[in-house]
Design a protein around this motif. Structure first.
Motif, PDB file in Angstrom:
ATOM      1  N   LEU A 163       0.823  -1.211   0.000  1.00  0.00           N
ATOM      2  CA  LEU A 163       0.000   0.000   0.000  1.00  0.00           C
ATOM      3  C   LEU A 163       0.858   1.261   0.000  1.00  0.00           C
ATOM      4  N   GLU A 164       2.163   1.104  -0.191  1.00  0.00           N
ATOM      5  CA  GLU A 164       3.067   2.251  -0.126  1.00  0.00           C
ATOM      6  C   GLU A 164       4.153   2.033  -1.176  1.00  0.00           C
ATOM      7  N   ILE A 206       4.421  -6.563  -9.317  1.00  0.00           N
ATOM      8  CA  ILE A 206       4.346  -5.579  -8.242  1.00  0.00           C
ATOM      9  C   ILE A 206       2.952  -4.985  -8.306  1.00  0.00           C
ATOM     10  N   VAL A 207       2.242  -5.056  -7.199  1.00  0.00           N
ATOM     11  CA  VAL A 207       0.921  -4.422  -7.101  1.00  0.00           C
ATOM     12  C   VAL A 207       1.014  -3.454  -5.929  1.00  0.00           C
ATOM     13  N   THR A 208       0.922  -2.159  -6.230  1.00  0.00           N
ATOM     14  CA  THR A 208       1.132  -1.163  -5.182  1.00  0.00           C
ATOM     15  C   THR A 208       0.292   0.081  -5.404  1.00  0.00           C
ATOM     16  N   SER A 209       0.016   0.731  -4.311  1.00  0.00           N
ATOM     17  CA  SER A 209      -0.595   2.053  -4.387  1.00  0.00           C
ATOM     18  C   SER A 209       0.508   3.061  -4.692  1.00  0.00           C
ATOM     19  N   ALA A 251       0.020  -0.179 -10.611  1.00  0.00           N
ATOM     20  CA  ALA A 251       0.245   0.886  -9.627  1.00  0.00           C
ATOM     21  C   ALA A 251      -0.723   2.022  -9.879  1.00  0.00           C
ATOM     22  N   PHE A 252      -1.510   2.347  -8.868  1.00  0.00           N
ATOM     23  CA  PHE A 252      -2.420   3.478  -8.934  1.00  0.00           C
ATOM     24  C   PHE A 252      -2.733   3.924  -7.516  1.00  0.00           C
ATOM     25  N   ASP A 253      -3.374   5.062  -7.383  1.00  0.00           N
ATOM     26  CA  ASP A 253      -3.694   5.616  -6.069  1.00  0.00           C
ATOM     27  C   ASP A 253      -4.899   4.865  -5.488  1.00  0.00           C
ATOM     28  N   SER A 284      -8.793   1.133   1.520  1.00  0.00           N
ATOM     29  CA  SER A 284      -7.761   1.085   0.482  1.00  0.00           C
ATOM     30  C   SER A 284      -7.025  -0.253   0.474  1.00  0.00           C
ATOM     31  N   ASN A 285      -6.932  -0.923   1.624  1.00  0.00           N
ATOM     32  CA  ASN A 285      -6.291  -2.241   1.635  1.00  0.00           C
ATOM     33  C   ASN A 285      -7.119  -3.264   0.860  1.00  0.00           C
ATOM     34  N   MET A 286      -8.439  -3.096   0.818  1.00  0.00           N
ATOM     35  CA  MET A 286      -9.281  -4.009   0.045  1.00  0.00           C
ATOM     36  C   MET A 286      -9.198  -3.693  -1.446  1.00  0.00           C
ATOM     37  N   VAL A 287      -8.984  -2.416  -1.795  1.00  0.00           N
ATOM     38  CA  VAL A 287      -8.707  -2.068  -3.190  1.00  0.00           C
ATOM     39  C   VAL A 287      -7.412  -2.755  -3.610  1.00  0.00           C
TER      40      VAL A 287
END
Length: 195
Positions: free
Chosen positions: A75-76, A93-96, A124-126, A140-143
Motif C-alpha cells: 500500500l506504499e 508488483i501491485v502497489t498504491s 500501480a495506482f492511487d 484502500s487495503n481491500m482495493v
C-alpha cells in the motif's frame, strides 16, 4: 498451484488483514499456507513486511528466498521497492502510488514511480483515491487486495468469502463496503493489465 507473496507497507494500513483474508480463501480451496511473522515495526507508521506462501503442496519454509516471490503487494510505493530484490523476473508488483511520508527524507515520488515503471509487470495506482470514490478511505487495503487478486491464483469468490469471514463481526454494512472496494481494485487491475 504455488504463489509466494511479499506483503509490504506501513503499520496501520491493513496489510495483515490482507494476509488473514487470503489465508481464509486458501483454506476454503484446501490449499497449504504459511506466513512468516511480521518483520519491522507493526505499530502505526512503522514499516511492515511479511511473507505469505500458498500452495497445493506442503510448504517447507515460511520465508521466500530472494528472487523467488511471485508478487510484491504494497500500500506504499517506497515500501514496494524496498523488497524488489525478492521479486522473480516474471513476478508482479501491485502497489498504491499514494505515499505515506513517515520519514523526513522521503524520496522523490517521481523517481519512485519511474523505478516502478521499470518493472514489466506492475499495477500501480492511487488506491486510497479509489477507496474514497467507491467506499471509504479506510478500505484502500481491500482495493489493493482486489488489484492483486488476478495474479494470486485463488478464486475471486473465495477471497470475497474471506472478506465476509474477517469483517462479518463488524456488520453487513462494513462487509459490503469492503467487498465494493475489493471489486473496484479487481476491475482496475484487469483493465490496467489488459486481462
Amino acid at each position: 498451484m504455488k504463489t509466494d507473496i511479499v506483503l509490504a507497507g506501513v503499520g496501520g494500513q491493513g496489510i495483515l488483514s490482507i494476509a488473514t483474508i487470503l489465508g481464509q480463501a486458501a483454506l476454503k480451496e484446501n490449499l497449504y499456507i504459511k506466513q512468516a511473522e511480521v518483520h519491522g515495526m507493526s505499530q502505526r507508521g512503522g514499516d511492515v513486511q511479511s511473507n505469505l506462501r500458498i500452495s497445493s503442496r506442503p510448504i517447507a519454509s515460511d520465508l521466500i528466498p530472494e528472487g523467488k516471490a511471485d508478487m510484491i503487494v504494497s500500500l506504499e510505493p517506497m515500501e514496494a521497492l524496498r523488497y524488489v530484490q525478492y521479486l522473480s523476473p516474471e513476478g508482479w508488483i501491485v502497489t498504491s502510488t499514494a505515499p505515506f511520508r513517515n520519514i523526513d527524507n522521503y524520496p522523490d515520488l517521481d523517481k519512485i514511480e519511474a523505478e516502478l515503471r521499470e518493472h514489466p509487470h506492475t499495477v500501480a495506482f492511487d488506491m486510497e483515491e479509489t477507496a474514497k470514490e467507491v467506499a471509504n478511505p479506510r478500505t484502500s487495503n481491500m482495493v489493493l487486495l482486489g488489484a492483486a487478486a488476478p495474479f494470486i491464483g485463488l478464486e475471486t469468490d473465495k477471497i470475497e468469502d474471506g472478506i465476509r469471514t474477517v469483517f462479518g463481526p463488524k456488520g453487513d454494512k462494513i462487509v459490503e463496503m469492503n467487498i465494493t472496494a475489493f471489486r473496484a481494485g479487481l476491475e482496475r487491475a484487469r483493465r490496467d493489465a489488459k486481462l
